[in-house]
Structure formats: C-alpha cells, structure tokens
Design a protein around this motif. Structure first.
Motif, PDB file in Angstrom:
ATOM      1  N   GLU A 126      16.702  27.445  51.916  1.00  0.00           N
ATOM      2  CA  GLU A 126      17.237  28.746  52.325  1.00  0.00           C
ATOM      3  C   GLU A 126      18.083  29.391  51.228  1.00  0.00           C
ATOM      4  O   GLU A 126      18.193  30.606  51.147  1.00  0.00           O
ATOM      5  N   LEU A 127      18.706  28.549  50.384  1.00  0.00           N
ATOM      6  CA  LEU A 127      19.704  29.048  49.438  1.00  0.00           C
ATOM      7  C   LEU A 127      19.190  29.146  48.002  1.00  0.00           C
ATOM      8  O   LEU A 127      19.481  30.113  47.302  1.00  0.00           O
ATOM      9  N   SER A 128      18.450  28.140  47.559  1.00  0.00           N
ATOM     10  CA  SER A 128      18.052  28.110  46.152  1.00  0.00           C
ATOM     11  C   SER A 128      17.077  29.240  45.836  1.00  0.00           C
ATOM     12  O   SER A 128      16.333  29.707  46.689  1.00  0.00           O
ATOM     13  N   GLY A 129      17.149  29.685  44.583  1.00  0.00           N
ATOM     14  CA  GLY A 129      16.223  30.728  44.143  1.00  0.00           C
ATOM     15  C   GLY A 129      16.622  32.121  44.556  1.00  0.00           C
ATOM     16  O   GLY A 129      15.852  33.064  44.348  1.00  0.00           O
ATOM     17  N   GLY A 130      17.795  32.278  45.128  1.00  0.00           N
ATOM     18  CA  GLY A 130      18.214  33.611  45.548  1.00  0.00           C
ATOM     19  C   GLY A 130      19.720  33.739  45.588  1.00  0.00           C
ATOM     20  O   GLY A 130      20.457  32.775  45.452  1.00  0.00           O
ATOM     21  N   THR A 131      20.183  34.966  45.782  1.00  0.00           N
ATOM     22  CA  THR A 131      21.603  35.267  45.895  1.00  0.00           C
ATOM     23  C   THR A 131      21.772  36.279  47.020  1.00  0.00           C
ATOM     24  O   THR A 131      20.934  37.175  47.174  1.00  0.00           O
ATOM     25  N   HIS A 132      22.832  36.131  47.797  1.00  0.00           N
ATOM     26  CA  HIS A 132      23.052  37.128  48.842  1.00  0.00           C
ATOM     27  C   HIS A 132      24.539  37.391  49.039  1.00  0.00           C
ATOM     28  O   HIS A 132      25.376  36.519  48.813  1.00  0.00           O
ATOM     29  N   SER A 133      24.839  38.608  49.444  1.00  0.00           N
ATOM     30  CA  SER A 133      26.206  38.970  49.780  1.00  0.00           C
ATOM     31  C   SER A 133      26.477  38.571  51.225  1.00  0.00           C
ATOM     32  O   SER A 133      25.560  38.350  52.018  1.00  0.00           O
ATOM     33  N   TYR A 134      27.760  38.459  51.569  1.00  0.00           N
ATOM     34  CA  TYR A 134      28.124  38.147  52.940  1.00  0.00           C
ATOM     35  C   TYR A 134      29.493  38.765  53.239  1.00  0.00           C
ATOM     36  O   TYR A 134      30.255  39.074  52.328  1.00  0.00           O
ATOM     37  N   SER A 135      29.764  38.974  54.501  1.00  0.00           N
ATOM     38  CA  SER A 135      31.044  39.572  54.944  1.00  0.00           C
ATOM     39  C   SER A 135      31.354  40.856  54.181  1.00  0.00           C
ATOM     40  O   SER A 135      32.510  41.122  53.828  1.00  0.00           O
ATOM     41  N   ALA A 136      30.330  41.653  53.931  1.00  0.00           N
ATOM     42  CA  ALA A 136      30.529  42.911  53.210  1.00  0.00           C
ATOM     43  C   ALA A 136      31.173  43.957  54.125  1.00  0.00           C
ATOM     44  O   ALA A 136      31.224  43.804  55.341  1.00  0.00           O
ATOM     45  N   GLY A 137      31.690  44.999  53.514  1.00  0.00           N
ATOM     46  CA  GLY A 137      32.259  46.096  54.278  1.00  0.00           C
ATOM     47  C   GLY A 137      33.640  45.818  54.852  1.00  0.00           C
ATOM     48  O   GLY A 137      34.023  46.366  55.882  1.00  0.00           O
ATOM     49  N   GLY A 138      34.398  44.955  54.180  1.00  0.00           N
ATOM     50  CA  GLY A 138      35.776  44.706  54.615  1.00  0.00           C
ATOM     51  C   GLY A 138      35.910  43.711  55.737  1.00  0.00           C
ATOM     52  O   GLY A 138      36.877  43.743  56.500  1.00  0.00           O
ATOM     53  N   LYS A 139      34.958  42.774  55.850  1.00  0.00           N
ATOM     54  CA  LYS A 139      34.990  41.807  56.945  1.00  0.00           C
ATOM     55  C   LYS A 139      35.449  40.414  56.518  1.00  0.00           C
ATOM     56  O   LYS A 139      35.709  39.563  57.366  1.00  0.00           O
TER      57      LYS A 139
END
Length: 342
Positions: A195-208
């Motif tokens: 699920e994690l390798s080979g990619g990057t993702h943002s989380y808790s965006a927008g002041g959360k």
C-alpha cells in the motif's frame, strides 16, 4: 552516579530507540521495561537488533516496582499516558513521549485529540519538551512533555525567525515529508508494504493535523499574537526521517542570519552555509537537526529546509536530552553518536 530507568511501552519504535540510546549511556541503567501484548517476552525476541544487550524481560506496567526507579520514560499511545502517569508516584521524574501533555490548555487537547483531558491537574505541572527553548524549565521539571516530531521540525525552522521579526507572520507555509515509523508500530492497512511503497501521499491536509495545536500554541506565545501557519504533511516510503520545506516572506540573508545567531552555540542544531540544503540521510539515526536556507526567484521570499530523524531528535533522542537535564547530567550524554551513512 547511575540512575535506574524504566521504559513503559518498550515494544514500540520509540521504546526500542530509547533502549538503543540508553544502552551506552554511562549514567543510566535500564531497570524495567513494560509492554502490553508482549509482556513476558524478552526484548531480543521483540527486537532482534537488541539481542546483544542484557535487558530485563518485558512486564505489565503494574508489575514495575517504581520505588526503585529514578526516571520513567512513557512511550505509550496517546490517551493512554494520561491514565498511566496519573497513577505513578508523584515524586517520580517522568519524560512522556505521547501527545497527552503537550498542549497547555485542556480545551485545546480536546479539540485536537477528540476527548477530554484525563489528568488536568498534572497538565499544570507539565513542561513542554522542546529542549533548546525550555532548558531552564526542564531542569526544574518533574513531568516533561515531549513534542511531536513534525512540530519539533517546524519549530526549529521557524522559532528564531518569529523571535527576530524577520518574516511575515501571516504568510507561513510548512510542507513536510515524513518516514513511516512516525505512524507507530501498530498494524495499519495503509502502511502495508504493497500500500505504501512506490508512492507518496499527503494526509490530514487543510488544517486537520494534530500537530497544528502545537504550532498554534508555541508560535502565538512567542509572537505575542495569534499565528496560524499552513501545514501539510506527506508520508514517504522510507523508514526514518522528516524533511520540512518552509516558505516564508522575508529577506533570505536576514533569515539565514537569524538562524545562525540563534543556533551558534547549539550542539545538535546545525545551520548550513547559505544556499546549502540538507537531506534526511545526513541525520539518520542521530540527534542532529540540519537547517538550510536559500532565496527564491521572487524577491523577498525565502525557503527554509529542516531535517531530523523522527525517532531520535524528533522523539527518543529529544526525550533522553530532556532526561539528562532533569537528572542533572550533561545534556549531550549518550547522544553524540554520528549519523548512519549510507
């Protein structure tokens, strides 16, 4: 003098990092290790990389004899620490690595963590554990609240700039990349390798993101007015490390000078020559934070990049630095190990 140390939550990443650091500390002896699901196991079975050490077996917290302990590290999950620490002897020195005592206002804790504070009286005596800025309070403190690793990185980049008045306080953006160990050791579907390798993702965006509570608290206190930053974290498929890219309005040379002046005497905070930028690989496994500054093609804007190891300077190394202070030990003891490379 040798101090007897207990580590609660020793089966997690920060607990194991504490063991790794304390193992060669000349004035500390690990006298007790606790775990929940792994109680009764040897640390060598939980963390084979520690099998060369002679360590006590993992036990339940209520099996620890705290009358024989000088200082206790709590590397427990959020919300658990409040309940556990409230039951510990009131004369025991404690360094907490969770979020449970970081926010001075219990209402802010409830806002960011979604439940009422369970130890309001203890919160009143907690000292915020950003070592370089709270040394005097930490030396005199009994309960030290470790910072969030993301919060520490952003503060190292920004506190001197806010204090010196060299940036626009209404236009601060923190874009942060973090390694997966910052999410803890519990099994989570989104942290599986596939699920994690080979990619990057943002989380808790927008002041959360919860660490915004620390940014709000510390930056506003420092500035004497409300300061609200934009902050977006991203999860990278790497084990350790945080890289924060901070965008500010201000003269780049003045920004660099403010950081150099603030950290000139700091062992673990290294400001690079103007234009040189750090990498997470430069600090892996160490208690160092490297900070670089460069200008932008748009006049009057600067980019500040700060890196540290989330498990060391961002958590367990910071905790040991604070423990040294509160026990009257030289602050850098046990922490001068060089970064691991490659």
């Amino acid at each position: 003098m040798t101090f007897r140390i207990a580590i609660l939550g020793a089966s997690g990443y920060t607990g194991a990092e504490l063991v790794r650091l304390i193992a060669t500390h000349p004035q500390m002896e690990i006298a007790a290790l606790s775990a929940d699901r792994k109680a009764g196991m040897e640390m060598a079975a939980v963390f084979p990389f520690l099998r060369h050490l002679d360590l006590p077996k993992l036990v339940k917290i209520d099996e620890v004899d705290f009358s024989r302990i000088d200082l206790c590290f709590c590397a427990l999950p959020h919300a658990t620490s409040q309940e556990v620490i409230a039951k510990l002897p009131r004369d025991l020195k404690i360094v907490d690595l969770s979020a449970d005592f970081r926010l001075r206002d219990p209402a802010e804790y409830q806002k960011w963590y979604g439940q009422p504070h369970a130890a309001v009286e203890l919160q009143k005596e907690a000292v915020y554990g950003l070592t370089e800025f709270y040394r005097d309070e930490i030396r005199k403190g009994r309960l030290i609240a470790g910072t969030g690793c993301n919060a520490a990185t952003g503060q190292y980049a920004l506190r001197p700039l806010i204090a010196a008045g060299v940036i626009d306080l209404d236009d601060i953006v923190i874009d942060l990349k973090a390694g997966v160990s910052g999410a803890g050791r519990s099994l989570k579907e989104n942290l599986l390798h596939a699920e994690l390798s080979g990619g990057t993702h943002s989380y808790s965006a927008g002041g959360k993101h919860r660490h915004l509570g620390e940014f709000d608290q510390e930056f506003s206190k420092l500035a004497g007015r409300e300061v609200r930053v934009q902050f977006t974290p991203h999860l990278l498929p790497m084990n350790r490390g945080i890289l924060a890219t901070v965008y500010v309005k201000g003269d780049p040379a003045a920004v660099h000078r403010a950081l150099e002046a603030a950290y000139a005497q700091e062992t673990f905070l290294q400001v690079l020559p103007f234009g040189a930028l750090p990498s997470t690989r430069d600090v892996a496994g160490s208690n160092y934070c490297h900070i670089g500054v460069t200008g932008d093609r748009i006049p009057g804007r600067a980019v500040v990049i700060a890196v540290l190891d989330n498990l060391t300077k961002g958590s367990s190394g910071q905790a040991l630095q604070n423990a040294n202070l509160t026990l009257g030990i030289e602050e850098t003891t046990g922490l001068m190990l060089a970064p691991l490379f490659p």
